[in-house]
Design an enzyme around this catalytic site. Structure first.
Site, PDB file in Angstrom:
ATOM      1  CD  GLN A 194      -2.742   1.187   2.492  1.00 26.66           C
ATOM      2  OE1 GLN A 194      -3.717   0.467   2.420  1.00 26.66           O
ATOM      3  NE2 GLN A 194      -2.476   1.934   3.558  1.00 26.66           N
ATOM      4  NE  ARG A 196       1.204  11.180   0.210  1.00 23.83           N
ATOM      5  CZ  ARG A 196       2.428  11.271   0.702  1.00 23.83           C
ATOM      6  NH1 ARG A 196       2.922  10.283   1.408  1.00 23.83           N
ATOM      7  NH2 ARG A 196       3.159  12.342   0.491  1.00 23.83           N
ATOM      8  CG  ASN A 197       4.679   8.241  -2.289  1.00 26.28           C
ATOM      9  OD1 ASN A 197       4.294   9.407  -2.285  1.00 26.28           O
ATOM     10  ND2 ASN A 197       5.248   7.674  -1.237  1.00 26.28           N
TER      11      ASN A 197
END
Length: 243
Positions: A194, A196-197
């Site tokens: 996981q 967010r980048n």
């Protein structure tokens, strides 16, 4: 496959056939407009992403998470899931009320029963959860700008999904759908990645190494509200697809 966190996968999503009736019910309830972040929390509660939570936390659970990193029943939990409201609205809402939650588009998101009204020590909250009170930290910024009046209670049902990023809907899968996909593939042991980048070569190496002893891997990008300078979600999704 392991059991859902807390052993039960919560499902509070309305059947399509019931949506019109629920929207009519909401017309007779107190209407509370909530920010985008809270509407996505409603979805995560209702689809089991926040299992075993069945609603927004009460004061007891919130303080246990802040002080001990666990719910009041002893289940590990790291960040309070709270519904902050404006002071005027806070004073208008009563315990045991059933209210209707609307997003910023005036779309009905969920029905909720009020079980608690409370305030918290926000300085302690931020220092404990984020390890800082610096307003430049995005988590601290959200907490302090949202105010110190909270309502807690069960999400009775999720009526409509919150607005989504400009991403193919096929990528949005509820926890129950993901678990069913694992069953279809015959996977027993799964590793997840996981971020967010945008995914990059160091991630690729980490993923390939991690998945060697397992049946499969889940790539789980975070989209939605992150940081102002983050690369757009659709661009990040392209990176995942290329890899």
């Amino acid at each position: 496959m392991i059991k859902p966190h807390g052993s039960e996968l919560i499902n509070k999503i309305a059947n399509i056939a019931d949506i019109t009736r629920l929207e009519e019910t909401a017309n007779n309830l107190y209407k509370l407009k909530i920010p985008y972040r809270s509407s996505t929390d409603c979805e995560m509660i209702a689809n089991g992403g926040f299992s075993p939570l069945v609603g927004f936390m009460n004061k007891d659970d919130a303080e246990n998470v802040i002080n001990y990193t666990m719910l009041s029943n002893g289940i590990i939990w790291a960040i309070p899931i709270l519904l902050p409201v404006d002071p005027d609205k806070y004073n208008e809402i009563n315990l045991n009320d059933e209210i209707a939650l609307y997003d910023e588009r005036n779309i009905l998101i969920a029905l909720m029963k009020i079980e608690d009204k409370f305030t918290l020590d926000l300085e302690k909250y931020c220092q404990s959860v984020f390890k800082t009170n610096d307003i430049n930290h995005p988590g601290v910024k959200v907490v302090k700008e949202s105010g110190n009046n909270f309502i807690g209670g069960e999400i009775i049902t999720l009526v409509n999904r919150p607005e989504r990023e400009n991403i193919d809907d096929s990528y949005y899968r509820d926890p129950a759908q993901v678990r069913e996909l694992f069953n279809q593939k015959g996977w027993k042991t799964i590793v997840a990645f996981q971020t967010r980048n945008p995914i990059h070569r160091a991630h690729e190496y980490l993923i390939k190494t991690a998945m060697e002893p397992f049946d499969g891997i889940v790539i789980h990008p975070i989209v939605g509200e992150t940081k102002e300078d983050d690369i757009p979600a659709d661009v990040r999704m392209q990176c995942y697809n290329v890899l």
